[in-house]
Scaffold this motif. Structure first.
Motif, PDB file in Angstrom:
ATOM      1  N   THR A  13       0.866  -1.184   0.000  1.00  0.00           N
ATOM      2  CA  THR A  13       0.000   0.000   0.000  1.00  0.00           C
ATOM      3  C   THR A  13       0.896   1.225   0.000  1.00  0.00           C
ATOM      4  O   THR A  13       1.863   1.289   0.752  1.00  0.00           O
ATOM      5  CB  THR A  13      -0.907   0.019   1.238  1.00  0.00           C
ATOM      6  OG1 THR A  13      -1.678  -1.182   1.279  1.00  0.00           O
ATOM      7  CG2 THR A  13      -1.854   1.219   1.191  1.00  0.00           C
ATOM      8  N   PRO A  34      -1.777   0.552   6.999  1.00  0.00           N
ATOM      9  CA  PRO A  34      -2.972  -0.257   6.700  1.00  0.00           C
ATOM     10  C   PRO A  34      -3.205  -1.271   7.815  1.00  0.00           C
ATOM     11  O   PRO A  34      -2.347  -1.505   8.669  1.00  0.00           O
ATOM     12  CB  PRO A  34      -2.620  -0.932   5.373  1.00  0.00           C
ATOM     13  CG  PRO A  34      -1.482  -0.164   4.815  1.00  0.00           C
ATOM     14  CD  PRO A  34      -0.740   0.397   5.974  1.00  0.00           C
ATOM     15  N   HIS A 116      -2.982  -1.501  13.663  1.00  0.00           N
ATOM     16  CA  HIS A 116      -2.540  -0.284  12.991  1.00  0.00           C
ATOM     17  C   HIS A 116      -1.361   0.317  13.742  1.00  0.00           C
ATOM     18  O   HIS A 116      -1.221   0.132  14.960  1.00  0.00           O
ATOM     19  CB  HIS A 116      -3.668   0.754  12.919  1.00  0.00           C
ATOM     20  CG  HIS A 116      -4.807   0.355  12.029  1.00  0.00           C
ATOM     21  ND1 HIS A 116      -4.779   0.508  10.660  1.00  0.00           N
ATOM     22  CD2 HIS A 116      -6.010  -0.199  12.323  1.00  0.00           C
ATOM     23  CE1 HIS A 116      -5.923   0.065  10.149  1.00  0.00           C
ATOM     24  NE2 HIS A 116      -6.683  -0.367  11.142  1.00  0.00           N
TER      25      HIS A 116
END
Length: 446
Positions: A13, A34, A116
């Motif tokens: 990502t 992410p 996270h």
């Protein structure tokens, strides 16, 4: 084609931050990673800088990176992992050509405790660079293992673990009727390599996802390095042992163990040193932050060169001395054929897929993250397993054979079972006149 090749090894990502000419290059970049699961295994944060430079010059700019990390719990409460006041300033190199600059690793988390992570990243020392070339944007890549690949890897390792256990038990059962003294050197080594292959497939690999610790990952690297070094030692002992009358510990095994031990020590030291330092500081990089890295690298390549030179000498001497003996010539050809297949496939994959890898954690991680898909990685991983299975089949005794010294000593089709390898070479004149190429069914003809 995706179903045949399997899922990709990693998932990535990206988050791009644009800068204006008036912005400071020392600004803080605050980002949220992410969502991560235990199947994501590890997290790398990689940065790539783009400029507005129109010159053709190539330059290398040294600067510093400071990082603070917070993990978010299930209740969305932040937990400090790396304090901002204790964040280490790590030196990085910005190597650019025209508008594009090479990627560099910002940090690496060897195991994931939280879903996270909140990252605060500062760059220092790029003010003059930004004024001259104007940094257009900075792209951050969050790269981790693909959870779909991790699930396949767990099953893949488990299946190979079961097969290896069955082959090990079968091979031990097939040799139960023969005294250890009468085993050939190949069979003695197979009784060592097959249990080590069990550890190479790592029975505790699932613990990586159940225990929030760096220890299972480091232990996996140690077990795999130990098996690979044992395989290297096996090749040295085989090419020397087929023509050696006495195999004493000090004169025969010790020099070989010293050479292979240097390779093992290099691999274990690198893996252990990096894991320990990454736990203390995720921004640590042994390539950039260890002053002795290049000296260590030279030591490793010298050890590899000594090993290869010694192996080539043993192979040449073995063929020059034993090629006229059909029994031992057959054993040499079989050993060399399988070894060349393993080396050829390994080197081919290495040349095609390696280079300056982005994700350089240990040998296995470097392999997996440089492949295009999981099928390529699994094929390479299964290569050594099938190599050992093939040797176990060839070196196992023939089914239903009764131990008789005259037969087992000279019959090459009897899966390398012989009273003593050396007796065939240095035996009496009467024994030397016996045929060396009897068929497998000759012993049942009477």
């Amino acid at each position: 084609m995706t179903g045949v090749k399997g899922p990709p090894i990693t998932s990535t990502t990206e988050e791009r931050v644009r800068l204006n000419a008036s912005d400071s290059a020392n600004r803080a970049f605050i980002m949220r990673s992410p969502a991560m699961t235990t199947y994501s295994q590890q997290l790398w944060v990689i940065a790539k800088v783009s400029t507005e430079n129109t010159d053709d010059e190539t330059f290398d700019k040294t600067f510093h990176v400071s990082v603070s990390i917070e993990g978010l719990t299930a209740d969305h409460k932040p937990v400090t992992i790396l304090h901002s006041d204790r964040a280490h300033n790590r030196t990085r190199h910005l190597k650019c050509k025209r508008q594009d600059c090479e990627e560099f690793i910002v940090l690496h988390l060897g195991f994931l405790d939280y879903t996270h992570y909140i990252l605060t990243i500062h760059f220092y020392g790029l003010e003059s660079f930004h004024q001259r070339y104007t940094i257009r944007d900075v792209t951050f890549y969050f790269k981790s293992y693909n959870p779909a690949f991790t699930q396949i890897e767990i099953w893949f390792r488990f299946i190979f673990l079961l097969i290896t256990f069955a082959v090990t038990c079968w091979f031990a059962h097939s040799l139960r009727a023969f005294p250890v003294f009468d085993w050939s050197i190949e069979q003695k080594w197979m009784s060592i390599l097959l249990p080590l292959l069990l550890f190479y497939n790592d029975p505790i690999f699932p613990m990586t996802f159940l225990v929030n610790s760096w220890l299972p990952g480091m232990l996996d690297a140690v077990l795999q390095a130990s098996f690979l070094c044992a395989l290297l030692l096996f090749w040295l002992c085989m090419y020397h042992g087929l023509r050696q009358n006495e195999r004493r510990l000090l004169t025969f095994y010790f020099p070989k163990m010293v050479i292979v031990g240097m390779l093992w020590f290099s691999a274990i030291t690198m893996a252990t040193w990096q894991k320990i330092n990454e736990v203390q500081d995720p921004t640590y990089s042994y390539k950039l932050d260890t002053s002795h890295f290049y000296g260590f690298k030279v030591f490793f390549f010298i050890a590899c060169g000594v090993y290869l030179l010694y192996l080539v000498c043993l192979i040449l001497r073995a063929y020059s001395e034993l090629r006229a003996m059909p029994y031992f010539d057959m054993r040499l050809k079989f050993l060399t054929l399988l070894m060349l297949i393993v080396l050829a496939v390994s080197l081919t994959i290495t040349v095609l897929r390696f280079g300056v890898g982005i994700l350089e954690d240990n040998f296995v991680a470097e392999l997996s993250t440089n492949y295009k898909n999981s099928a390529e990685f699994m094929s390479f991983y299964g290569l050594l397993n099938f190599y050992l299975y093939t040797m176990a089949y060839v070196y196992s005794p023939s089914k239903g054979t009764i131990f008789e010294s005259p037969i087992t000593k000279d019959n090459p089709a009897f899966s390398m079972i012989n009273d003593s390898d050396e007796d065939v070479i240095y035996g009496s004149d009467e024994e030397s006149r016996r045929p060396l190429n009897r068929c497998r069914n000759d012993d049942d003809s009477d």
